[in-house]
Design a protein around this motif. Sequence first.
Motif, PDB file in Angstrom:
ATOM      1  N   TRP A  84      -6.689  -5.496  -0.744  1.00  0.00           N
ATOM      2  CA  TRP A  84      -6.208  -4.693  -1.875  1.00  0.00           C
ATOM      3  C   TRP A  84      -6.052  -3.220  -1.509  1.00  0.00           C
ATOM      4  O   TRP A  84      -6.204  -2.338  -2.354  1.00  0.00           O
ATOM      5  N   ALA A  85      -5.717  -2.954  -0.240  1.00  0.00           N
ATOM      6  CA  ALA A  85      -5.536  -1.576   0.221  1.00  0.00           C
ATOM      7  C   ALA A  85      -4.079  -1.345   0.606  1.00  0.00           C
ATOM      8  O   ALA A  85      -3.445  -2.204   1.247  1.00  0.00           O
ATOM      9  N   PHE A  86      -3.557  -0.172   0.231  1.00  0.00           N
ATOM     10  CA  PHE A  86      -2.152   0.150   0.461  1.00  0.00           C
ATOM     11  C   PHE A  86      -2.017   1.614   0.861  1.00  0.00           C
ATOM     12  O   PHE A  86      -2.884   2.446   0.573  1.00  0.00           O
ATOM     13  N   GLY A  87      -0.919   1.922   1.497  1.00  0.00           N
ATOM     14  CA  GLY A  87      -0.581   3.304   1.761  1.00  0.00           C
ATOM     15  C   GLY A  87       0.375   3.803   0.700  1.00  0.00           C
ATOM     16  O   GLY A  87       1.322   3.108   0.324  1.00  0.00           O
ATOM     17  N   LEU A  88       0.123   4.968   0.174  1.00  0.00           N
ATOM     18  CA  LEU A  88       0.998   5.603  -0.805  1.00  0.00           C
ATOM     19  C   LEU A  88       1.486   6.906  -0.182  1.00  0.00           C
ATOM     20  O   LEU A  88       0.704   7.838   0.025  1.00  0.00           O
ATOM     21  N   VAL A  89       2.770   6.936   0.148  1.00  0.00           N
ATOM     22  CA  VAL A  89       3.330   8.055   0.893  1.00  0.00           C
ATOM     23  C   VAL A  89       4.277   8.857   0.003  1.00  0.00           C
ATOM     24  O   VAL A  89       5.278   8.325  -0.505  1.00  0.00           O
ATOM     25  N   PHE A  90       3.932  10.128  -0.199  1.00  0.00           N
ATOM     26  CA  PHE A  90       4.817  11.078  -0.871  1.00  0.00           C
ATOM     27  C   PHE A  90       5.437  11.989   0.186  1.00  0.00           C
ATOM     28  O   PHE A  90       5.078  11.918   1.368  1.00  0.00           O
ATOM     29  N   LYS A  91       6.311  12.870  -0.236  1.00  0.00           N
ATOM     30  CA  LYS A  91       6.997  13.746   0.715  1.00  0.00           C
ATOM     31  C   LYS A  91       6.022  14.635   1.476  1.00  0.00           C
ATOM     32  O   LYS A  91       6.160  14.816   2.694  1.00  0.00           O
ATOM     33  N   GLN A 109       2.441  14.383   1.092  1.00  0.00           N
ATOM     34  CA  GLN A 109       1.067  13.893   0.995  1.00  0.00           C
ATOM     35  C   GLN A 109       1.025  12.388   1.185  1.00  0.00           C
ATOM     36  O   GLN A 109       1.902  11.666   0.716  1.00  0.00           O
ATOM     37  N   THR A 110      -0.002  11.922   1.887  1.00  0.00           N
ATOM     38  CA  THR A 110      -0.217  10.483   2.074  1.00  0.00           C
ATOM     39  C   THR A 110      -1.659  10.155   1.706  1.00  0.00           C
ATOM     40  O   THR A 110      -2.584  10.876   2.088  1.00  0.00           O
ATOM     41  N   VAL A 111      -1.841   9.059   0.955  1.00  0.00           N
ATOM     42  CA  VAL A 111      -3.185   8.632   0.588  1.00  0.00           C
ATOM     43  C   VAL A 111      -3.314   7.124   0.776  1.00  0.00           C
ATOM     44  O   VAL A 111      -2.321   6.387   0.763  1.00  0.00           O
ATOM     45  N   LYS A 112      -4.544   6.710   0.984  1.00  0.00           N
ATOM     46  CA  LYS A 112      -4.856   5.283   0.940  1.00  0.00           C
ATOM     47  C   LYS A 112      -5.333   4.972  -0.471  1.00  0.00           C
ATOM     48  O   LYS A 112      -6.182   5.689  -1.014  1.00  0.00           O
ATOM     49  N   ILE A 113      -4.778   3.938  -1.073  1.00  0.00           N
ATOM     50  CA  ILE A 113      -5.280   3.492  -2.368  1.00  0.00           C
ATOM     51  C   ILE A 113      -5.842   2.087  -2.202  1.00  0.00           C
ATOM     52  O   ILE A 113      -5.241   1.237  -1.561  1.00  0.00           O
ATOM     53  N   ARG A 114      -7.035   1.873  -2.761  1.00  0.00           N
ATOM     54  CA  ARG A 114      -7.672   0.556  -2.669  1.00  0.00           C
ATOM     55  C   ARG A 114      -8.227   0.201  -4.040  1.00  0.00           C
ATOM     56  O   ARG A 114      -8.965   0.979  -4.649  1.00  0.00           O
ATOM     57  N   LEU A 115      -7.853  -0.973  -4.521  1.00  0.00           N
ATOM     58  CA  LEU A 115      -8.265  -1.382  -5.861  1.00  0.00           C
ATOM     59  C   LEU A 115      -9.787  -1.406  -5.985  1.00  0.00           C
ATOM     60  O   LEU A 115     -10.487  -1.913  -5.111  1.00  0.00           O
ATOM     61  N   LYS A 116     -10.283  -0.860  -7.082  1.00  0.00           N
ATOM     62  CA  LYS A 116     -11.709  -0.949  -7.369  1.00  0.00           C
ATOM     63  C   LYS A 116     -12.057  -2.416  -7.609  1.00  0.00           C
ATOM     64  O   LYS A 116     -11.406  -3.081  -8.423  1.00  0.00           O
ATOM     65  N   ASN A 146      -2.197  12.032   8.490  1.00  0.00           N
ATOM     66  CA  ASN A 146      -0.905  11.734   9.110  1.00  0.00           C
ATOM     67  C   ASN A 146      -0.336  10.457   8.513  1.00  0.00           C
ATOM     68  O   ASN A 146      -0.959   9.405   8.583  1.00  0.00           O
ATOM     69  N   ALA A 147       0.860  10.553   7.934  1.00  0.00           N
ATOM     70  CA  ALA A 147       1.474   9.384   7.301  1.00  0.00           C
ATOM     71  C   ALA A 147       1.631   8.225   8.279  1.00  0.00           C
ATOM     72  O   ALA A 147       1.526   7.049   7.899  1.00  0.00           O
ATOM     73  N   PHE A 148       1.851   8.535   9.542  1.00  0.00           N
ATOM     74  CA  PHE A 148       2.083   7.480  10.531  1.00  0.00           C
ATOM     75  C   PHE A 148       0.797   6.740  10.908  1.00  0.00           C
ATOM     76  O   PHE A 148       0.845   5.741  11.622  1.00  0.00           O
ATOM     77  N   ASP A 149      -0.349   7.196  10.428  1.00  0.00           N
ATOM     78  CA  ASP A 149      -1.616   6.503  10.672  1.00  0.00           C
ATOM     79  C   ASP A 149      -1.967   5.512   9.565  1.00  0.00           C
ATOM     80  O   ASP A 149      -2.928   4.758   9.697  1.00  0.00           O
ATOM     81  N   ILE A 150      -1.201   5.514   8.475  1.00  0.00           N
ATOM     82  CA  ILE A 150      -1.615   4.761   7.285  1.00  0.00           C
ATOM     83  C   ILE A 150      -1.697   3.264   7.535  1.00  0.00           C
ATOM     84  O   ILE A 150      -2.550   2.575   6.974  1.00  0.00           O
ATOM     85  N   GLY A 151      -0.822   2.748   8.394  1.00  0.00           N
ATOM     86  CA  GLY A 151      -0.864   1.313   8.683  1.00  0.00           C
ATOM     87  C   GLY A 151      -2.188   0.883   9.271  1.00  0.00           C
ATOM     88  O   GLY A 151      -2.743  -0.161   8.910  1.00  0.00           O
ATOM     89  N   GLU A 152      -2.730   1.683  10.179  1.00  0.00           N
ATOM     90  CA  GLU A 152      -4.028   1.376  10.785  1.00  0.00           C
ATOM     91  C   GLU A 152      -5.171   1.610   9.809  1.00  0.00           C
ATOM     92  O   GLU A 152      -6.174   0.901   9.833  1.00  0.00           O
ATOM     93  N   VAL A 153      -5.007   2.598   8.937  1.00  0.00           N
ATOM     94  CA  VAL A 153      -6.071   2.925   7.976  1.00  0.00           C
ATOM     95  C   VAL A 153      -6.309   1.776   6.991  1.00  0.00           C
ATOM     96  O   VAL A 153      -7.452   1.485   6.618  1.00  0.00           O
ATOM     97  N   ILE A 154      -5.239   1.105   6.573  1.00  0.00           N
ATOM     98  CA  ILE A 154      -5.390   0.041   5.573  1.00  0.00           C
ATOM     99  C   ILE A 154      -5.579  -1.334   6.211  1.00  0.00           C
ATOM    100  O   ILE A 154      -5.905  -2.305   5.521  1.00  0.00           O
ATOM    101  N   LEU A 155      -5.381  -1.435   7.515  1.00  0.00           N
ATOM    102  CA  LEU A 155      -5.388  -2.736   8.192  1.00  0.00           C
ATOM    103  C   LEU A 155      -6.680  -3.509   7.958  1.00  0.00           C
ATOM    104  O   LEU A 155      -7.784  -3.006   8.172  1.00  0.00           O
ATOM    105  N   GLY A 156      -6.508  -4.745   7.502  1.00  0.00           N
ATOM    106  CA  GLY A 156      -7.644  -5.642   7.330  1.00  0.00           C
ATOM    107  C   GLY A 156      -8.471  -5.413   6.093  1.00  0.00           C
ATOM    108  O   GLY A 156      -9.460  -6.122   5.868  1.00  0.00           O
ATOM    109  N   LYS A 157      -8.083  -4.449   5.273  1.00  0.00           N
ATOM    110  CA  LYS A 157      -8.854  -4.151   4.061  1.00  0.00           C
ATOM    111  C   LYS A 157      -8.149  -4.776   2.853  1.00  0.00           C
ATOM    112  O   LYS A 157      -6.991  -4.475   2.586  1.00  0.00           O
TER     113      LYS A 157
END
Length: 440
Positions: free
Chosen positions: A304-311, A313-320, A291-302
């Motif tokens: 180099w982590a960001f939400g990448l939202v497409f029309k 699809q939504t993914v969490k991206i975190r720098l290696k 759920n795109a609306f969950d991305i803020g909580e998914v990345i919170l506190g991590k």
Amino acid sequence: MADILPIRAWRYNDAKAADLEDLSAPLFDVVSKAQREQLYKNPYNSIHLSVPLGPNPAANALKKLNEWKAEEVIKLDTVPGIYVYYQYFKLHGENKEYVRKGFICNIRIYDWDDKENINSPDAILRHENTIPDAVNDRIELLEATEIQASPTHGLYSDKEYQLEKYMDEAIQHPIAETEDYQGVKDVLGVIHDYDIIKKFVEVLKTRAVILADGHHRYEGALSYYKKRKAENPNHDGSEPYNFHMMYLTNIESDDLRILPTHRLISGLQSFDKEEILEKAAEWFIIKPVDNAFDIGEVILGKPWAFGLVFKNQTVKIRLKPEMIDKIEWKFPDIVKKLDLTVLHYFFIEKVLGIPGKEQRKSPNITFERNFTSCINSVTTGQAQCALITQELSVEDVKKVCYSGYTLPQKSTYFYPKTVSGFLFGSLKENEFYTTPRISF
């Protein structure tokens, strides 16, 4: 260090324009199109000076200003003062009421590029870059009107809280109180006592100020100062153009809040979601989010982590973690390791192909504070994707400023925003000073 003066302000005349709530406006860089259209209907609203209408907006602002003076819609203070400005607010999902305490004054402009002035690098510190077109707009307006419709926002450090007791006393006798467009209660008080004002001046003389909000307006004022100084063979530093109206708050306060500003990407040629995800996989760990609306909580506190939202699809991206040392931008470690530096270098430059030196002016990058608006922009096709960020800490802002470097533009959103229209600061000699001048 910072050199401040009390301000002799133009203020709305209660006898002519009594309801300040109908006369104030959001700052020029946050006011929406819908808000503008509504506010323009009121011929006395401050937006006519801060974001004027017409093919020649600066000239229209000057005409409006002169009309207001002639009709006594606004009146000039007889004596200068320190204007105390408190903002009472709550954050989404919280019951606690915060109050951001501060005061409005004039502050001497410092030129970041003036290496001969030993005070210059230390007096006012910036933390982010600006967008050139917005600066040019502010310069034209200031040159035409010689008026400041809203204060910029600066931060000073005072761990002893030496000024709060005077502000608390002044705010008990408000001269204005409104609820603004943010749902924030704005309360204005004033201090005219010479000895107390002198205390404010003395405290700030030992402090550097971090420019929190209003970089475009400050740079506009700086350009105006440079031009007027160059034109004046008798320049002595006391002229009104040496100063700028600023709202100052104590950075040590617990009620200072910074909200994240997200990035929207649009108009990129040959935009391909799968290709972007493939490129991103070289640098980032990618995990799907249902759920795109969950991305803020998914990345919170991590980090180099960001939400990448497409029309669709939504993914969490975190720098290696092993990639952090591959940043080639010549920044100190404190800047290199910030979330926003990582985002702009590894994703916007490396994945999307927008070079760092072009990002300030890029028409493909826009900024949006409202999370829901980001999602809606993507789902409706107005944006190709959204990059959801986390808030920057006050400590990080301090560290960046003291490093001498800046963050990418629109890195911070200090909340709540100040509003335009409570005070107007003139740069005309006969309006800036009283006769005789009061020395501080």
